[in-house]
Enzyme design. Structure first.
Site, short mmCIF file in Angstrom:
data_model
loop_
_atom_site.label_atom_id
_atom_site.label_comp_id
_atom_site.label_asym_id
_atom_site.label_seq_id
_atom_site.Cartn_x
_atom_site.Cartn_y
_atom_site.Cartn_z
N SER A 136 0.86 -1.19 0.00
CA SER A 136 0.00 0.00 0.00
C SER A 136 0.90 1.24 0.00
O SER A 136 1.76 1.38 0.86
CB SER A 136 -0.89 -0.03 1.25
OG SER A 136 -1.67 1.13 1.33
N LYS A 162 -0.95 -0.90 -4.46
CA LYS A 162 -2.19 -0.16 -4.14
C LYS A 162 -1.81 1.29 -3.88
O LYS A 162 -0.93 1.57 -3.06
CB LYS A 162 -2.84 -0.81 -2.93
CG LYS A 162 -3.76 0.07 -2.10
CD LYS A 162 -4.58 -0.76 -1.13
CE LYS A 162 -4.85 -0.05 0.18
NZ LYS A 162 -5.64 -0.87 1.11
N LEU A 163 -2.50 2.19 -4.58
CA LEU A 163 -2.23 3.61 -4.40
C LEU A 163 -3.35 4.24 -3.59
O LEU A 163 -4.53 4.06 -3.89
CB LEU A 163 -2.16 4.32 -5.76
CG LEU A 163 -1.12 3.83 -6.76
CD1 LEU A 163 -1.21 4.68 -8.03
CD2 LEU A 163 0.29 3.91 -6.16
N LYS A 164 -2.98 5.01 -2.60
CA LYS A 164 -3.96 5.80 -1.87
C LYS A 164 -4.33 7.00 -2.75
O LYS A 164 -3.43 7.63 -3.33
CB LYS A 164 -3.37 6.28 -0.55
CG LYS A 164 -3.12 5.15 0.45
CD LYS A 164 -4.43 4.60 0.97
CE LYS A 164 -4.20 3.65 2.13
NZ LYS A 164 -5.48 3.12 2.65
N ASP A 190 -7.21 3.06 -3.31
CA ASP A 190 -7.98 3.08 -2.06
C ASP A 190 -8.22 4.54 -1.67
O ASP A 190 -7.27 5.29 -1.45
CB ASP A 190 -7.21 2.36 -0.96
CG ASP A 190 -7.99 2.26 0.35
OD1 ASP A 190 -9.15 2.71 0.39
OD2 ASP A 190 -7.42 1.73 1.33
N ASN A 192 -10.36 5.51 0.96
CA ASN A 192 -10.74 5.69 2.37
C ASN A 192 -11.87 6.71 2.54
O ASN A 192 -11.76 7.65 3.33
CB ASN A 192 -9.52 6.09 3.22
CG ASN A 192 -8.52 4.97 3.39
OD1 ASN A 192 -7.45 5.00 2.80
ND2 ASN A 192 -8.88 3.96 4.17
N GLU A 215 -11.15 0.72 -3.97
CA GLU A 215 -11.48 0.39 -2.58
C GLU A 215 -12.12 1.60 -1.89
O GLU A 215 -11.57 2.69 -1.88
CB GLU A 215 -10.19 -0.02 -1.87
CG GLU A 215 -10.35 -0.49 -0.44
CD GLU A 215 -9.00 -0.90 0.17
OE1 GLU A 215 -8.01 -1.09 -0.58
OE2 GLU A 215 -8.92 -0.99 1.40
N ASP A 240 -14.16 -1.69 2.17
CA ASP A 240 -13.29 -1.91 3.33
C ASP A 240 -14.05 -1.41 4.57
O ASP A 240 -14.72 -2.20 5.26
CB ASP A 240 -11.96 -1.15 3.11
CG ASP A 240 -11.05 -1.12 4.33
OD1 ASP A 240 -11.42 -1.65 5.38
OD2 ASP A 240 -9.93 -0.55 4.24
N LYS A 264 -10.62 -7.45 7.00
CA LYS A 264 -9.67 -7.04 8.06
C LYS A 264 -10.22 -7.56 9.37
O LYS A 264 -11.28 -7.11 9.83
CB LYS A 264 -9.59 -5.51 8.15
CG LYS A 264 -8.72 -4.85 7.12
CD LYS A 264 -8.66 -3.35 7.37
CE LYS A 264 -7.93 -2.65 6.24
NZ LYS A 264 -8.21 -1.20 6.24
N GLY A 292 -4.75 -4.61 5.56
CA GLY A 292 -3.70 -4.40 6.54
C GLY A 292 -3.99 -3.17 7.38
O GLY A 292 -4.67 -2.25 6.92
O1 SMG Z 1 -0.91 -2.53 6.61
O2 SMG Z 1 0.00 -2.52 4.67
C1 SMG Z 1 -0.74 -2.03 5.51
C2 SMG Z 1 -1.50 -0.77 5.18
C3 SMG Z 1 -2.63 -1.07 4.31
O3 SMG Z 1 -3.55 0.84 3.28
C4 SMG Z 1 -3.60 0.08 4.20
N1 SMG Z 1 -4.50 0.20 5.18
O4 SMG Z 1 -7.68 1.58 4.38
O5 SMG Z 1 -6.77 -0.22 3.75
C5 SMG Z 1 -6.73 0.81 4.39
C6 SMG Z 1 -5.52 1.22 5.22
C7 SMG Z 1 -5.90 1.46 6.65
C8 SMG Z 1 -4.80 1.91 7.52
S1 SMG Z 1 -4.12 3.40 7.00
C9 SMG Z 1 -3.20 4.08 8.27
MG MG Z 2 -8.72 0.50 2.78
#
Ligand code: SMG
Ligand code: MG
Length: 370
Positions: A136, A162-164, A190, A192, A215, A240, A264, A292
């Site tokens: 990520s 995976k790109l935020k 993703d 969020n 996501e 998610d 998760k 994660g």
């Molecule tokens: O644990 O590799 C990891 C991070 C994966 O992007 C990740 N998690 O929304 O999926 C999600 C985020 C939540 C935690 S971001 C601080």
């Molecule tokens: Mg997510």
């Protein structure tokens, strides 16, 4: 029949190798709650994945510690036969707080499996020795910084990227990364919850980049918005934050709001509920992958065991320990080899703690009797 003796709530501080920025904030250092439950058959450890602030979900680490100490642990101690399999039922009277509950179930699961000389993967009946590993990648100030970071992960051999994303950081970075990595490597995004229904046409423009999935683009309570987006977008939608239980997973699938599910354990109250969601999705033909929460080697070991189940057909956010941490709290931190991480085979959740380092980074610890 084992009995509960005590619980230790231990807080540790771990610096991240590089700040991790998402649409909801940036983090440089983790404040993590670890849980050790002492039983008559031995100890078990769990990791609470609640973050320092209530910005991914309503939970946050100070509240998790308080609810465990004042509401969850006392209830567990009153149970006739406290066991991992009954934690969710014993604690159901307390609303919410899935991450806090999950950490207790996890510690008991670890204790029980260690006492039985079994590991989590075998307990799940999972067969795989290794699982594909995705990474990520956070939001950066510039495209150059992003591309340099992604190239490093490609060189590390990750099986997907995976790109935020967030409004203002989406089409351009995704196009640039796709252009750099080529068409073969799996790529997903993703958000969020950073977008709104009015952004649906914009989000559909991501169809140009051959993504595995989008996501959680919309708020967690907007299942119908996700269903509308899923109808209009060629790219599969994956929830998610919205999936907080077996029931919400079922509803989201039936509403057409999610075509893939991110599982998760912390978000759904534990590994046993996570397994039930896996079973549901397998039955419905809905692909799943393991999310994660920037876990230490404790959580990552358990996630790898979960991801060894057959419905986990997409690479999970189970990156190498070194993706986030310079030094982990376990002796054998997870590494990525040929795009995969090995599923731990040791007893319990499969990790062995580095007690010296753990003591070094402990910021507080309290022990409560049963
Ligand atoms: O644990 O590799 C990891 C991070 C994966 O992007 C990740 N998690 O929304 O999926 C999600 C985020 C939540 C935690 S971001 C601080
Ligand atoms: Mg997510």
């Amino acid at each position: 029949m084992s009995t509960l003796r005590e619980i230790e709530l231990r807080r540790i501080a771990l610096d991240l190798v590089t700040p991790f920025r998402t649409s909801f904030g940036s983090e440089e250092r983790r404040d993590i709650l670890l849980v050790r439950i002492g039983t008559s058959d031995g100890d078990g450890w769990g990791e609470c994945v609640a973050m320092a602030e209530p910005s991914y979900s309503p939970e946050f680490v100070d509240a998790a510690q308080l609810v465990i100490a004042e509401h969850l642990w006392p209830r567990l101690c009153q149970a006739d036969h406290p066991a991992a399999a009954s934690v969710a039922g014993e604690l159901a009277a307390v609303k919410g707080h899935p991450m806090a509950k999950a950490s207790l179930e996890m510690a008991l699961l670890d204790a029980e499996l260690r006492a039985a000389g079994q590991n989590l993967r075998d307990h799940f009946g999972a067969r795989r020795d290794r699982v594909p590993s995705g990474v990520s990648v956070g939001i950066f100030g510039t495209l150059d910084e992003l591309l340099a970071q992604v190239q490093g992960y490609v060189d590390d051999g990750y099986a997907r990227i995976k790109l935020k994303i967030e409004p203002g950081w989406d089409l351009e970075p995704v196009a640039a990364v796709r252009d750099m990595i080529g068409d073969e490597l799996g790529l997903q995004v993703d958000a969020n919850t950073a977008y709104r229904r009015s952004d649906i046409a914009h989000l559909c423009r991501l169809d140009d980049f051959g993504l595995l999935l989008i996501e959680q683009p919309l708020p967690e309570d907007d299942l119908l918005g996700h269903a509308q987006l899923a109808r209009e977008s060629a790219t599969p939608i994956c929830l998610d934050e919205s999936i907080v239980s077996w029931q919400t997973a079922l509803d989201a699938i039936d509403l057409g709001a999610t075509e893939i599910v991110n599982i998760k354990p912390g978000r759904v109250g534990g590994y046993l509920e996570a397994r039930r969601i896996h079973d549901l999705c397998l039955d419905r033909g809905v692909p799943v992958w393991c999310g994660g929460m920037v876990e230490t080697g404790i959580g990552r070991a358990a996630n790898a065991a979960l991801a060894a189940l057959p419905g986990f057909t997409l690479p999970g956010d189970i990156s190498a320990s070194s993706r986030f941490y310079r030094r982990d709290i376990v002796i054998d931190p997870i590494t990525v080899d040929d795009g995969h991480v090995s599923v731990p085979t040791g007893p319990g959740l499969g990790f062995e703690l580095d007690h010296d380092f753990l003591d070094e980074i402990t910021t507080s610890a309290i022990t409560l009797p049963a």
